[in-house]
Scaffold this motif. Structure first.
Motif, mmCIF file in Angstrom:
data_model
loop_
_atom_site.group_PDB
_atom_site.id
_atom_site.type_symbol
_atom_site.label_atom_id
_atom_site.label_comp_id
_atom_site.label_asym_id
_atom_site.label_seq_id
_atom_site.Cartn_x
_atom_site.Cartn_y
_atom_site.Cartn_z
ATOM 1 N N UNK A 182 0.944 -1.122 -0.040
ATOM 2 C CA UNK A 182 -0.104 0.188 -0.202
ATOM 3 C C UNK A 182 0.760 1.265 0.110
ATOM 4 N N UNK A 183 2.050 1.004 0.627
ATOM 5 C CA UNK A 183 2.878 2.236 0.767
ATOM 6 C C UNK A 183 3.641 2.564 -0.526
ATOM 7 N N UNK A 184 3.724 1.658 -1.284
ATOM 8 C CA UNK A 184 4.259 1.824 -2.716
ATOM 9 C C UNK A 184 3.587 2.558 -3.579
ATOM 10 N N UNK A 185 2.068 2.575 -3.138
ATOM 11 C CA UNK A 185 1.091 3.319 -4.112
ATOM 12 C C UNK A 185 1.188 5.022 -3.836
ATOM 13 N N UNK A 186 1.285 5.897 -4.872
ATOM 14 C CA UNK A 186 1.802 7.011 -4.571
ATOM 15 C C UNK A 186 0.647 7.819 -4.111
ATOM 16 N N UNK A 187 -0.657 7.249 -4.030
ATOM 17 C CA UNK A 187 -1.600 8.068 -3.299
ATOM 18 C C UNK A 187 -1.709 7.991 -1.651
ATOM 19 N N UNK A 188 -0.957 7.121 -1.290
ATOM 20 C CA UNK A 188 -0.805 6.895 0.320
ATOM 21 C C UNK A 188 0.658 7.164 0.673
ATOM 22 N N UNK A 189 0.915 8.236 1.484
ATOM 23 C CA UNK A 189 2.339 8.424 1.885
ATOM 24 C C UNK A 189 2.611 7.449 3.176
ATOM 25 N N UNK A 190 2.076 7.284 3.757
ATOM 26 C CA UNK A 190 2.223 6.646 5.190
ATOM 27 C C UNK A 190 0.906 5.829 5.472
ATOM 28 N N UNK A 191 1.033 4.671 5.747
ATOM 29 C CA UNK A 191 -0.277 3.697 6.144
ATOM 30 C C UNK A 191 0.207 3.300 7.541
ATOM 31 N N UNK A 192 -0.864 3.393 8.551
ATOM 32 C CA UNK A 192 -0.809 2.836 9.768
ATOM 33 C C UNK A 192 -1.775 1.674 10.154
ATOM 34 N N UNK A 193 -1.055 0.702 10.712
ATOM 35 C CA UNK A 193 -1.997 -0.586 11.120
ATOM 36 C C UNK A 193 -2.886 -0.336 12.431
ATOM 37 N N UNK A 194 -3.984 -0.868 12.273
ATOM 38 C CA UNK A 194 -4.836 -0.644 13.297
ATOM 39 C C UNK A 194 -5.410 -2.054 13.994
ATOM 40 N N UNK A 195 -5.446 -2.806 12.980
ATOM 41 C CA UNK A 195 -5.756 -4.390 13.480
ATOM 42 C C UNK A 195 -5.084 -5.376 12.771
ATOM 43 N N UNK A 196 -5.338 -6.516 12.842
ATOM 44 C CA UNK A 196 -4.651 -7.357 11.988
ATOM 45 C C UNK A 196 -5.588 -8.744 11.867
ATOM 46 N N UNK A 197 -5.145 -9.446 10.712
ATOM 47 C CA UNK A 197 -5.587 -10.578 10.391
ATOM 48 C C UNK A 197 -4.475 -11.712 9.908
ATOM 49 N N UNK A 198 -4.726 -12.892 10.409
ATOM 50 C CA UNK A 198 -3.730 -13.895 9.959
ATOM 51 C C UNK A 198 -3.341 -14.044 8.517
ATOM 52 N N UNK A 199 -2.419 -14.271 7.976
ATOM 53 C CA UNK A 199 -1.941 -14.291 6.674
ATOM 54 C C UNK A 199 -2.995 -14.951 5.853
ATOM 55 N N UNK A 200 -3.395 -15.929 6.301
ATOM 56 C CA UNK A 200 -4.255 -16.719 5.443
ATOM 57 C C UNK A 200 -5.905 -16.514 5.537
ATOM 58 N N UNK A 201 -5.994 -15.436 6.532
ATOM 59 C CA UNK A 201 -7.478 -14.914 6.592
ATOM 60 C C UNK A 201 -7.797 -13.886 5.733
ATOM 61 N N UNK A 202 -8.763 -13.906 4.769
ATOM 62 C CA UNK A 202 -9.009 -12.936 4.042
ATOM 63 C C UNK A 202 -10.177 -11.916 4.486
ATOM 64 N N UNK A 203 -10.298 -10.950 3.547
ATOM 65 C CA UNK A 203 -11.602 -9.989 4.008
ATOM 66 C C UNK A 203 -11.134 -8.688 4.463
ATOM 67 N N UNK A 204 -12.080 -7.794 5.384
ATOM 68 C CA UNK A 204 -11.740 -6.486 5.507
ATOM 69 C C UNK A 204 -10.796 -6.017 6.547
#
Length: 301
Positions: A96-118
């Motif tokens: 996401x941070x490689x996208x020029x639209x987003x200067x910096x992204x801050x993590x709020x919550x997490x999902x396991x690597x194999x869990x998909x979704x929001x």
């Protein structure tokens, strides 16, 4: 040494650690160690990885919601949220941070690597802090969809504790115990985590001649592996789950560097858990916000 490394650092299989040892990239007391070396208390172990290659990931994530403070992403079922283990750059935050639209992204919550979704990120530290506070105060309504082996009850509420599972060969595996069962433990865990999840069955079917259930999961708390460990302990392991599935031997084969047939052993190539929606009151606008994610194509019908 190879057994110790594979059990302690599971992002590499035992065969991979053995190869790394044979290449002289693991030092003990400053000297290259052999795979057969017996680890002793007080050993100083140094890993010199050199150039490494990360596992491929699915990068077909899409933006579900965006405003001036937040961005919500539909995460595929094969990408970690942040840098960890073998995934240094191949993770959702870095992409996401490689996208020029987003200067910096801050993590709020997490999902396991194999869990998909929001999954939601903050665009600034204040935004991330405010929504993270809502998560910690249990003011975010979370809905997951899971597929589990067996005929699940119509409704079920699981309230109790998550503790380590000494009966498992997998070091990081946890188990759920109800409040009543926890009081009867002969050797209770010192720092158990309380957890609470409500479940509602919404469908059923057959896979490999065995019944499975489609279940809504409403976690009140947000503990590590909460839904997966609870379902496993209740006797309804998730399809495709290498650690909490019906055959943990698949995970042991995986870290040994073997290539287990996950479809035949577990029913799916990855755990059948999907974050389908988040509902919260926007910390800045005060508007009730609902973000949904459709069921992935790799889930059963």
């Amino acid at each position: 040494m190879d057994v110790f490394l594979a059990s302690r650092f599971t992002y590499q299989s035992r065969s991979n650690w053995r190869k790394i040892l044979e290449e002289g990239k693991i030092l003990v007391q400053g000297k290259p160690a052999k795979p057969s070396y017996s680890v002793k208390e007080g050993d100083e172990i140094l890993y010199l990885p050199g150039e490494s290659f990360e596992p491929p990931i699915l990068t077909d994530f899409k933006i579900l919601y965006e405003d001036s403070r937040y961005i919500a992403v539909e995460k595929p079922g094969d990408i970690p949220i942040h840098s960890a283990g073998r995934y240094r750059k191949n993770n959702l935050t870095d992409l996401l941070e490689e996208d020029p639209r987003f200067e910096k992204i801050y993590t709020i919550h997490r999902l396991d690597r194999e869990t998909s979704g929001v999954v939601v990120f903050g665009k600034d530290s204040e935004a991330a802090s405010k929504l993270s506070d809502l998560f910690s105060k249990r003011k975010v309504n979370k809905t997951y969809i899971s597929y589990v082996w067996g005929s699940f009850p119509t409704r079920l509420r699981a309230k109790g504790f998550l503790i380590s599972d000494p009966s498992s060969l997998i070091r990081k595996k946890r188990k759920f115990v109800s409040e009543n069962s926890f009081q009867k433990l002969e050797t209770p865990e010192e720092n158990p985590e309380t957890c609470e999840t409500t479940f509602r069955k919404i469908g059923e079917g057959m896979l490999q001649g065995v019944p499975f259930s489609k279940v809504y999961c409403f976690p009140k708390t947000g503990r590590l592996h909460q839904i997966r460990a609870t379902m496993y302990s209740l006797g309804f392991p998730l399809l495709g789950d290498k650690i909490y599935g019906k055959d943990e031997g698949a995970f042991l084969e995986f870290i040994e560097g073997k290539d287990p047939d996950l479809i035949s052993k577990l029913g799916m190539n990855r755990q059948a858990l999907h974050s389908s929606s988040l509902i919260f009151v926007h910390p800045f606008t005060g508007i009730k916000t609902k973000i949904r994610s459709s069921l992935p194509e790799d889930f059963p019908g």
